[in-house]
Enzyme design. Structure first.
Site, PDB file in Angstrom:
ATOM      1  N   LYS A 151       0.805  -1.225   0.000  1.00  0.00           N
ATOM      2  CA  LYS A 151       0.000   0.000   0.000  1.00  0.00           C
ATOM      3  C   LYS A 151       0.836   1.273   0.000  1.00  0.00           C
ATOM      4  O   LYS A 151       0.304   2.351  -0.236  1.00  0.00           O
ATOM      5  CB  LYS A 151      -0.984  -0.014   1.162  1.00  0.00           C
ATOM      6  N   SER A 191      -3.012 -12.593   3.487  1.00  0.00           N
ATOM      7  CA  SER A 191      -3.612 -12.348   2.165  1.00  0.00           C
ATOM      8  C   SER A 191      -2.662 -12.815   1.056  1.00  0.00           C
ATOM      9  O   SER A 191      -3.104 -13.320   0.017  1.00  0.00           O
ATOM     10  CB  SER A 191      -3.976 -10.869   1.979  1.00  0.00           C
TER      11      SER A 191
HETATM   12  C1  LIG Z   1      -2.704  -7.218   3.565  1.00  0.00           C
HETATM   13  C2  LIG Z   1      -3.360  -6.747   2.327  1.00  0.00           C
HETATM   14  N1  LIG Z   1      -3.538  -7.604   1.340  1.00  0.00           N
HETATM   15  C3  LIG Z   1      -4.139  -7.250   0.200  1.00  0.00           C
HETATM   16  C4  LIG Z   1      -4.611  -5.989  -0.007  1.00  0.00           C
HETATM   17  C5  LIG Z   1      -5.303  -5.672  -1.294  1.00  0.00           C
HETATM   18  O1  LIG Z   1      -4.672  -4.731  -2.100  1.00  0.00           O
HETATM   19  P1  LIG Z   1      -5.540  -3.784  -3.012  1.00  0.00           P
HETATM   20  O2  LIG Z   1      -6.207  -2.786  -2.113  1.00  0.00           O
HETATM   21  O3  LIG Z   1      -4.577  -3.142  -3.932  1.00  0.00           O
HETATM   22  O4  LIG Z   1      -6.564  -4.617  -3.713  1.00  0.00           O
HETATM   23  C6  LIG Z   1      -4.459  -5.055   1.004  1.00  0.00           C
HETATM   24  C7  LIG Z   1      -4.999  -3.717   0.866  1.00  0.00           C
HETATM   25  O5  LIG Z   1      -5.084  -2.957   1.788  1.00  0.00           O
HETATM   26  C8  LIG Z   1      -3.810  -5.439   2.201  1.00  0.00           C
HETATM   27  O6  LIG Z   1      -3.652  -4.574   3.219  1.00  0.00           O
END
Ligand SMILES: Cc1ncc(COP(=O)(O)O)c(C=O)c1O
Length: 328
Positions: free
Chosen positions: A71, A288
């Site tokens: 991010k 994630s």
């Molecule tokens: C830990 C984590 N994984 C995945 C994402 C997803 O990314 P995006 O917002 O670009 O879809 C985020 C977004 O905040 C995140 O904090």
């Protein structure tokens, strides 16, 4: 919207110090210091989990950004755009809703530029995230954990509607500068790091900025690349950072038609992958990113040859206090 009890809430941030009282830096001050460390993250090949010869699995380790997550790219891009267009001017407070990582990135960059940062964050984010937000001096409104990231979005919208002149609302879910960050940087890095050999790109969906921006550029540069999006398998899940699009406020920047394949991953499968990667590859990823790797391995098992690239949004250290880590 409900708030945490006072006992659960971290200490309020210290009042804005000298740096925040000073006139915030102009756009030119973005160069150098923490800004110049964002991006150009490493791509690690995960040989031991590759399903069979002919398939390569590569992980882009976004924890190597200065704020510890993918991010940083979106936050930097939204701030740059705000400064360029005059939406972010001295005296305004940076406002957004975040499940943690965007908030940390905005708090870090706001601190570097001398802007006050106000964030709406679900109160069940990991305690590591809460501490980091506090360390960077962000002013946090904790929102109802049962409402997830949607509750945080609603609260940010409410605050902005009450005092629009007070805030620069970066609104990561609607801000084109979010996905553009990945179009301009993440995708270009991946093409160079794989010598354009990439055949499949896999990423989880939160705001969808990573998937949409990277995916769009990859399709433009190499139309045969297959784009695989990853979501939790239901509305109540433990995949921090990801959204179950069918039951959530759909981000305006999301473009579902981009995906060649959409994969749903269970929370437990992702936690098992966190442990497997740490033990088999020596790579400690956030949950994630582990979910994205579950989806990657599923897709990789169906092809004879391929070069898969997966985004790992952050590192496992950010979740060490989570209950699921104890079963490791
Ligand atoms: C830990 C984590 N994984 C995945 C994402 C997803 O990314 P995006 O917002 O670009 O879809 C985020 C977004 O905040 C995140 O904090």
């Amino acid at each position: 919207m409900s708030r945490m009890s006072a006992a659960d809430r971290p200490e309020p941030p210290a009042p804005a110090g000298a740096a925040r009282d000073a006139v915030p830096a102009a756009a030119g001050a973005l160069e150098g210091a923490v800004w110049s460390l964002i991006g150009n993250t490493p791509l690690a090949r995960l040989r031991r989990i590759e399903p069979h010869p002919g398939v390569e699995i590569h992980a882009k380790l976004e924890s190597r950004n200065p704020g510890g997550s993918v991010k940083d790219r979106a936050a930097a891009s939204m701030i740059r755009e705000g400064l360029r267009t005059g939406g972010l001017v001295p005296g305004k407070t940076l406002l957004d809703a975040s499940s943690g990582n965007t908030g940390i990135a905005l708090a870090m960059l706001g601190a570097a530029l001398g802007y006050t940062v106000k964030l709406c964050v679900p109160s069940n984010v990991s305690s590591e995230r809460k501490r980091l937000l506090d360390i960077y001096g962000a002013d946090v409104v904790w929102t109802n954990p049962l409402e997830g990231s949607d509750g945080a979005i609603r609260e940010a919208r409410r605050l902005f509607a009450l005092e629009p002149q007070r805030y620069f609302y970066s609104d990561q879910y609607s801000n084109e500068a979010n996905w553009r960050a990945h179009y301009d940087t993440t995708a270009v890095e991946i093409l160079a790091q794989t010598s354009r050999r990439i055949t499949h790109f896999v990423a989880g969906l939160g705001t969808s900025g990573t998937f949409v921006g990277t995916g769009r550029r990859l399709k433009l540069e190499k139309p045969t690349v297959q784009l695989i999006s990853v979501q939790p398998d239901g509305p109540f899940h433990g995949l921090e950072g990801l959204k179950h699009m069918d039951s959530a406020i759909v981000p305006p920047i999301y473009d579902p038609s981009l995906a060649d394949e959409a994969v749903a991953v269970e929370t437990d499968e992702a936690w098992a992958m966190v442990r497997r990667l740490a033990r088999e590859e020596g790579v400690f990823v956030g949950v994630s990113g582990a979910a994205a790797l579950v989806a990657t391995l599923r897709a990789a098992a169906t092809v004879e040859r391929g070069v898969f690239v997966t985004i790992i949004p952050d590192g496992g250290e950010r979740y060490l206090s989570e209950r699921q880590m104890e079963r490791a």
